[in-house]
Structures are given as C-alpha cells and as structure tokens.
Design an enzyme around this catalytic site. Sequence first.
Site, PDB file in Angstrom:
ATOM      1  N   ARG A   1      38.145  49.344  36.476  1.00 29.38           N
ATOM      2  CA  ARG A   1      37.802  50.698  35.648  1.00 29.38           C
ATOM      3  C   ARG A   1      36.337  50.792  35.830  1.00 29.38           C
ATOM      4  O   ARG A   1      35.441  50.009  35.890  1.00 29.38           O
ATOM      5  CB  ARG A   1      38.312  50.191  33.998  1.00 29.38           C
ATOM      6  CG  ARG A   1      39.634  50.281  33.650  1.00 29.38           C
ATOM      7  CD  ARG A   1      39.687  50.108  32.111  1.00 29.38           C
ATOM      8  NE  ARG A   1      39.205  48.941  31.516  1.00 29.38           N
ATOM      9  CZ  ARG A   1      38.222  48.755  31.278  1.00 29.38           C
ATOM     10  NH1 ARG A   1      37.499  49.764  30.866  1.00 29.38           N
ATOM     11  NH2 ARG A   1      37.661  47.570  30.871  1.00 29.38           N
TER      12      ARG A   1
ATOM     13  N   TYR B   1      43.181  53.354  40.621  1.00 27.62           N
ATOM     14  CA  TYR B   1      43.184  51.871  40.208  1.00 27.62           C
ATOM     15  C   TYR B   1      43.456  51.818  38.644  1.00 27.62           C
ATOM     16  O   TYR B   1      42.839  52.386  37.960  1.00 27.62           O
ATOM     17  CB  TYR B   1      42.147  51.112  40.704  1.00 27.62           C
ATOM     18  CG  TYR B   1      42.330  49.707  40.580  1.00 27.62           C
ATOM     19  CD1 TYR B   1      42.792  49.084  41.793  1.00 27.62           C
ATOM     20  CD2 TYR B   1      42.082  48.897  39.590  1.00 27.62           C
ATOM     21  CE1 TYR B   1      42.920  47.711  41.951  1.00 27.62           C
ATOM     22  CE2 TYR B   1      42.719  47.290  39.665  1.00 27.62           C
ATOM     23  CZ  TYR B   1      43.056  46.890  40.797  1.00 27.62           C
ATOM     24  OH  TYR B   1      43.175  45.530  40.831  1.00 27.62           O
TER      25      TYR B   1
ATOM     26  N   LYS C   1      45.029  52.561  28.589  1.00 24.48           N
ATOM     27  CA  LYS C   1      43.847  52.480  27.873  1.00 24.48           C
ATOM     28  C   LYS C   1      43.606  54.034  27.407  1.00 24.48           C
ATOM     29  O   LYS C   1      43.053  54.256  26.353  1.00 24.48           O
ATOM     30  CB  LYS C   1      42.601  51.988  28.800  1.00 24.48           C
ATOM     31  CG  LYS C   1      42.894  50.660  29.564  1.00 24.48           C
ATOM     32  CD  LYS C   1      43.035  49.613  28.369  1.00 24.48           C
ATOM     33  CE  LYS C   1      43.231  48.238  28.935  1.00 24.48           C
ATOM     34  NZ  LYS C   1      43.446  47.325  27.861  1.00 24.48           N
TER      35      LYS C   1
ATOM     36  N   HIS D   1      43.708  47.078  20.365  1.00 24.71           N
ATOM     37  CA  HIS D   1      43.560  46.071  21.800  1.00 24.71           C
ATOM     38  C   HIS D   1      44.026  44.853  21.462  1.00 24.71           C
ATOM     39  O   HIS D   1      43.482  44.095  21.316  1.00 24.71           O
ATOM     40  CB  HIS D   1      42.289  46.184  22.310  1.00 24.71           C
ATOM     41  CG  HIS D   1      42.049  45.754  23.657  1.00 24.71           C
ATOM     42  ND1 HIS D   1      40.977  45.383  24.246  1.00 24.71           N
ATOM     43  CD2 HIS D   1      43.053  45.719  24.765  1.00 24.71           C
ATOM     44  CE1 HIS D   1      41.180  44.991  25.683  1.00 24.71           C
ATOM     45  NE2 HIS D   1      42.563  45.163  25.936  1.00 24.71           N
TER      46      HIS D   1
ATOM     47  N   SER E   1      37.427  40.465  27.339  1.00 25.66           N
ATOM     48  CA  SER E   1      37.981  40.115  28.541  1.00 25.66           C
ATOM     49  C   SER E   1      37.502  38.361  28.658  1.00 25.66           C
ATOM     50  O   SER E   1      36.494  37.993  28.160  1.00 25.66           O
ATOM     51  CB  SER E   1      37.532  40.878  29.583  1.00 25.66           C
ATOM     52  OG  SER E   1      36.256  41.084  29.699  1.00 25.66           O
TER      53      SER E   1
ATOM     54  N   CYS F   1      38.989  35.686  27.645  1.00 30.68           N
ATOM     55  CA  CYS F   1      39.215  34.666  26.762  1.00 30.68           C
ATOM     56  C   CYS F   1      40.784  34.415  26.701  1.00 30.68           C
ATOM     57  O   CYS F   1      41.156  33.473  26.067  1.00 30.68           O
ATOM     58  CB  CYS F   1      39.177  35.522  25.361  1.00 30.68           C
ATOM     59  SG  CYS F   1      37.302  35.547  24.998  1.00 30.68           S
TER      60      CYS F   1
ATOM     61  N   ASP G   1      48.959  43.273  25.362  1.00 34.09           N
ATOM     62  CA  ASP G   1      47.547  44.201  25.497  1.00 34.09           C
ATOM     63  C   ASP G   1      47.402  45.101  24.263  1.00 34.09           C
ATOM     64  O   ASP G   1      46.203  45.347  23.978  1.00 34.09           O
ATOM     65  CB  ASP G   1      47.507  44.909  26.772  1.00 34.09           C
ATOM     66  CG  ASP G   1      46.093  45.423  27.209  1.00 34.09           C
ATOM     67  OD1 ASP G   1      45.109  44.582  27.020  1.00 34.09           O
ATOM     68  OD2 ASP G   1      46.094  46.336  27.730  1.00 34.09           O
TER      69      ASP G   1
ATOM     70  N   ARG H   1      45.768  42.479  40.276  1.00 38.73           N
ATOM     71  CA  ARG H   1      46.667  42.665  39.190  1.00 38.73           C
ATOM     72  C   ARG H   1      48.032  42.490  39.550  1.00 38.73           C
ATOM     73  O   ARG H   1      48.514  42.402  40.707  1.00 38.73           O
ATOM     74  CB  ARG H   1      46.460  43.896  38.613  1.00 38.73           C
ATOM     75  CG  ARG H   1      45.109  44.375  38.070  1.00 38.73           C
ATOM     76  CD  ARG H   1      44.915  43.693  36.554  1.00 38.73           C
ATOM     77  NE  ARG H   1      43.603  43.775  36.130  1.00 38.73           N
ATOM     78  CZ  ARG H   1      43.237  43.989  34.983  1.00 38.73           C
ATOM     79  NH1 ARG H   1      44.325  43.895  33.884  1.00 38.73           N
ATOM     80  NH2 ARG H   1      41.944  44.074  34.442  1.00 38.73           N
TER      81      ARG H   1
HETATM   82  O1  TSX Z   1      43.631  31.210  28.216  1.00 39.06           O
HETATM   83  C1  TSX Z   1      42.920  30.489  27.749  1.00 39.06           C
HETATM   84  N1  TSX Z   1      43.037  29.875  26.677  1.00 39.06           N
HETATM   85  C2  TSX Z   1      44.153  30.487  25.893  1.00 39.06           C
HETATM   86  C3  TSX Z   1      45.450  29.970  26.012  1.00 39.06           C
HETATM   87  C4  TSX Z   1      46.637  30.340  25.374  1.00 39.06           C
HETATM   88  N2  TSX Z   1      41.927  29.788  28.862  1.00 39.06           N
HETATM   89  C5  TSX Z   1      41.547  30.529  29.882  1.00 39.06           C
HETATM   90  C6  TSX Z   1      40.385  31.456  29.894  1.00 39.06           C
HETATM   91  C7  TSX Z   1      40.432  32.222  31.145  1.00 39.06           C
HETATM   92  C8  TSX Z   1      40.856  33.527  31.086  1.00 39.06           C
HETATM   93  C9  TSX Z   1      41.057  28.644  28.355  1.00 39.06           C
HETATM   94  N3  TSX Z   1      40.244  27.824  29.067  1.00 39.06           N
HETATM   95  C10 TSX Z   1      41.441  28.067  26.931  1.00 39.06           C
HETATM   96  C11 TSX Z   1      42.522  28.726  26.437  1.00 39.06           C
HETATM   97  O2  TSX Z   1      42.663  28.224  25.292  1.00 39.06           O
HETATM   98  N4  TSX Z   1      40.596  27.045  26.736  1.00 39.06           N
HETATM   99  C12 TSX Z   1      39.829  27.007  27.992  1.00 39.06           C
HETATM  100  C13 TSX Z   1      38.641  26.033  28.269  1.00 39.06           C
HETATM  101  C14 TSX Z   1      39.388  24.834  28.819  1.00 39.06           C
HETATM  102  C15 TSX Z   1      39.623  24.574  30.242  1.00 39.06           C
HETATM  103  C16 TSX Z   1      40.199  23.468  30.621  1.00 39.06           C
HETATM  104  C17 TSX Z   1      40.450  22.356  29.844  1.00 39.06           C
HETATM  105  C18 TSX Z   1      40.295  22.767  28.469  1.00 39.06           C
HETATM  106  C19 TSX Z   1      39.685  23.564  28.216  1.00 39.06           C
HETATM  107  N5  TSX Z   1      40.779  21.106  30.287  1.00 39.06           N
HETATM  108  C20 TSX Z   1      41.172  20.865  31.334  1.00 39.06           C
HETATM  109  O3  TSX Z   1      41.202  21.510  32.400  1.00 39.06           O
HETATM  110  C21 TSX Z   1      41.867  19.337  31.683  1.00 39.06           C
HETATM  111 MN    MN Z   2      43.232  44.961  27.965  1.00 40.49          MN
END
Ligand code: TSX
Ligand code: MN
Length: 591
Positions: free
Chosen positions: A72, A211, A220, A240, A262, A264, A287, A379
């Site tokens: 975007r 895209y 959006k 959102h 984004s 998270c 979404d 995507r």
């Molecule tokens: O999506 C994530 N969530 C929500 C899941 C339902 N991610 C990925 C974010 C990038 C898009 C996460 N990353 C989450 C999470 O709850 N937590 C983390 C951080 C994290 C990454 C790896 C580990 C622990 C926490 N542990 C090991 O790799 C062993």
């Molecule tokens: Mn979105």
Amino acid sequence: MAQIELSGGLKKWVEEIQKLTQPDAVEVIDGSKDQEEKLYRLLVKNGTCVPLNPKKRPNSYLSWSNPDDVARVEDRTFICTENKIDAGPTNNWLSPKECKDRVTPLFSGCMRGRTMYVVPYCMGPIGSPYARIGVEITDSPYVVVNMLIMTRITKEVVQAACTQPFVQCVHSVGMPLSPGQKDVCWPCNPKDTIIAHFPETMEVWSYGSGYGGNALLSKKCHALRLASWMAKDQGWLAEHMLILGVTNPEGKKRYMAASFPSQCGKTNLAMIESKLPGWKAECVGDDIAWMFWNKAGELRAVNPEFGCFGVAPGTSEKTNKNAIGTLQKNSIFTNVGLTTDGDIWWEGLTDTPPEGLTTWRGEPYVAGSGKPAAHPNARFTAPISQCPSLDSAWNDPQGVPISAIIFGGRRQSIVPLIREAASWRQGVFYGAAMTSETTAAAKGVVGKVRHDPFAMLPFCGYNMGDYFRHWLSMEKPGHHLPAIFYVNWFLKDAAGKFVWPGFGENMRVLAWIFNRLEKAAQAVQTPVGLIPEQSTFELPQGTDYKALFPMDREGWKSEMADLREYFALFGEHLPPGMAAELNEISKALSS
Ligand code: TSX
Ligand code: MN
C-alpha cells in the site's frame, strides 16, 4: 454464456465510466465458475499467474508483481472532503474538486486495449441487515480473481446493485495499450499512483497500482475508510479488528474482537490453536469487523470479508497451523518463492529453504545473499471458509455478540501482558493510546515506538479526533457495552529474551478475559487499569508473574507525557473525555 443484463443506477454508472476510460470490452462478473475459469486461463496466458502443482496445491496460482508495486502507498492515499478538517490531521487531504481534476485526466482513456470488468460485491453475509454493497470497476483480471475470493459475488448481488445504492469504486492499473502493443505480466504505473476516497459521495478512485489494498478496493478503501465514515453517521463501528469465538471447558461461548498494529500477529490470534486444555477458539474474521447495536442493545459483529489476504512470510505450521490449513487449495499467492515441484515457499514456512528455489524476482535463490525468496509483504489470498478453526456463526446474517474488545501493541517494556479498563472511557483511551515498536519487517529504524490509535491510523476515513468521540458516544442508555482489554505479547527481560511464550499460550489470556466476563476471576487495581490477581491467572511453565505484570511508574509517566504531546495533534477535535482520562491516569501515577 450470455452476459447478465444491467439496469438502473449500475447500468448508468457503468456507461459513464466506460465513456471516460474507453475499454475495448466490458464484462460483468457474477461469480459463476466458468467465468472464473476463463479469467484464470487469461491470467496464465498473459503470464500474470502461474498455475501451481495441482497435486500439491489444487486450483491455486502464483503471481509476481512489478518490484515497484509491492505494498500500500500511504503517501498517495487521500481523503477528499469539502472541509479539510473532516479528514483530520492524520490523513492526506485534497478537496473533491481538486482531486477529481487530478484523477479525471488520468482515467481518461486509461482502459484502452483492455477489458473493463464490473465487479458487484457484497460486504457481510448476503441478506444480512448489516451487509453493504459495492461495485468495483477494474481493468485488472488479477484484481477480479482476488475479489472472487475476498468478497461475496453472486448474480443476486449484481441484481441488488441495479436497484440499490452502492459504493462506487473505480480502479485502473494505469497502463492503456495502443493497438498491437504487447502487455506486461504485471501492468502498473507507480509514477502516477493515487488512491482517492470521496466519503461524501461514497466513491473510490484508484489508479496505477495492482497490489493489495491499493487495488482490492472492497477491503481497506470500502470496508474501513468509507465504512468508518458511514458508521460515524449511522451509529455503528467499522473497525480494523479480528473476531473470534472462545469456548470454556463448560461449553459456554463468548465472542471477542481485537485490533493490533501491523507485526503483532493479528491473523495468528484470529486463528489461534488453544494450548490451554478444555478451552477452544474459533475464527470469524482476521482483519475487519463491522459492529452494530441490535434492538436488544447487544453489539453484533460481522466479518464484511469472505477471504483472508494475509502476510505470507513467518506463517508456518508452528506459528499459525490454521492459516496453513486455510491456504491448501483455491488460493492465490503473490510475491512468494516458487519450488521446483510447482509449490510455494517463503521465509519461515519451514526451517530450511528447499533446493532449487526461485525467488519472487524470478531469480535462483541464493542463501545468505540478502535476497529473500519472498518479498516481506508477500501475500496469500484464501477463502476464509477453508479455515480449519472456522466458527459455526461466521456467516450468520445477525452477526455474533461481542462481549470483549481487545487492543494491543508490541512493547518490550512497561505495558503488561494483560490489563482491563475500569470503564468504557478508559477502554476508549486504551484504543486511542495504542503504540507499537517497529520491527525489521518494515523499512526504517527497528524498535521505535509509533502511535497507531485503534490500529486505524492509515484506515480511518475521517478526523481521528472525531473518531475517538464516536467511540465515546457508544456509552449510552440501552447499550450493553463490551469490556475492554489491552494485551502485550512482547515483553522482554534484561537479557532481551521474550518473557511470554505467546502463540497458543495466549489462550490463557483469552481465558482470563472470559473469566472476567463471567465474574470468575479476580483483578487488582493499578493506576493504568486492572491486572490479574496472581492466583486467578494460570501461568505457563517457566514464566514469572512479576515479569509479565511490571509496574514501572516512571515508564508510565513518560508514556503519559508522550501521549499528551500526541493528543495535541488533534487540537479542538480531541474529545474532553480523552484529556480527562489522561489527566486521571497521570494523577494516579503520581500519588
Ligand atoms: O503472532 C505472534 N503472536 C500471537 C499469536 C497468537 N507472534 C509473531 C509476531 C510477528 C508477526 C509472536 N511473537 C507472539 C505472539 O504471541 N509472541 C512472539 C514473541 C516470541 C517469539 C518466540 C518465542 C516466544 C515469544 N519462543 C520461541 O521461539 C521458543
Ligand atoms: Mn489489516
């Protein structure tokens, strides 16, 4: 097959756009299977799509975009209202006249040598009082096949658009073909790209990009930017947010809606696989949520979309098993890598890349070269009906009742794993105060804290201050308000290690929210809201309550100072309730 006959408002508008854009042909899309097959045959012939190995990935296609058309473009996105103040300080603004004067010459003759597709679509379950109709006119068959997955398109919807008002979306890749000129695989026009919204007349004009959110205008542009404007006028919410159903060990189900900036893992939460014995989660949407008050005063949510348009890199059996299940067939992959056996691959899908991989740039993959197999914004487009954890009410015309709203962000310190707002006003403040740290997935500095109120910064179609006010106005007699929470999966210890395992273990947080709704979990008050009483929150092995629920007063004070500065951006449009909440929390932090 004979084309469906248009009439009424739709016919008139189509003729008007045809006259302006001068396509070689016009085709009305009605969702029929033979039309879909014909479109894919054309896309394969043009080189826009490659069919994937039907034994590995039935009825699925791969597309590689022009490298200059991969995401975007927020700096080319405009909200065009008569008064600049109605777009607010967080949007790019042009007057409707100035913008039309700019886009009309661009669209003049822009579909020469191409077919103009008329795509009537329904956002929300067909027949739902909460559904809305739009029509996208586009000269991109790639956009059409994506719309066939992302929205509901049927002959009934075409008929409805002939007799009812609809959101008018006009899209062109901005690359007319002169007689005999050979087309390219991914036509676009990055130099002249513009995405213009006219909320006062319910129009979107998008030029130059093929895209994602620039081109699939239902998402959006319609379901967030224009719908948020409509929602403000009509007393509902266009958000959102993901929507999920949570069932406890006794079999009781509650629905929750959640929004995150984004990076998270919003799609991961939408499709979470519970690691908490006895507890189950099911997906309604990943979404966007449209939420309306019914006659009984319940907040009912529908997912306006019909598919998922998810970020591919990082998606795996480990991070999101249900997403992997969703994209097994009938899917489109854009800007991912291609394997020698005609399947797809992206960073994070498996631990090691397969031999003989081709990158999204069409080059042999070289490990360690710094050139990834998939673009970071690659995507998948997949029907949500294929999600293994799909909720039984996902397509219910009455929507699902929302009991809790969850906000969140990525923060390595200060912000606890979970907290509950003590009031609706405090909950709205949580949404307005949303922040997240930048990651390596986006360009720019890593770890910088950015404000993204309600995760709507690029998607609110009007003045963000007025949007906060609209949220506050939901508190009124007869409305059964959901409880509001704020989560942070990303706290780190002094050594830089995540202190919360996240992913399936997040079910513990959803369970605590559920139990709070049932008045079955205790909370303790803090200056910034309610946190779990230690004994009522079941911690997974190896985690520490104190690390998950820090109380860093000095950290919070500087958060509040920063927010005060941020809120000043909204000037007179910041509702008094937000300033009052900020003052109250600041006072509580100092006492
Ligand atoms: O999506 C994530 N969530 C929500 C899941 C339902 N991610 C990925 C974010 C990038 C898009 C996460 N990353 C989450 C999470 O709850 N937590 C983390 C951080 C994290 C990454 C790896 C580990 C622990 C926490 N542990 C090991 O790799 C062993
Ligand atoms: Mn979105």
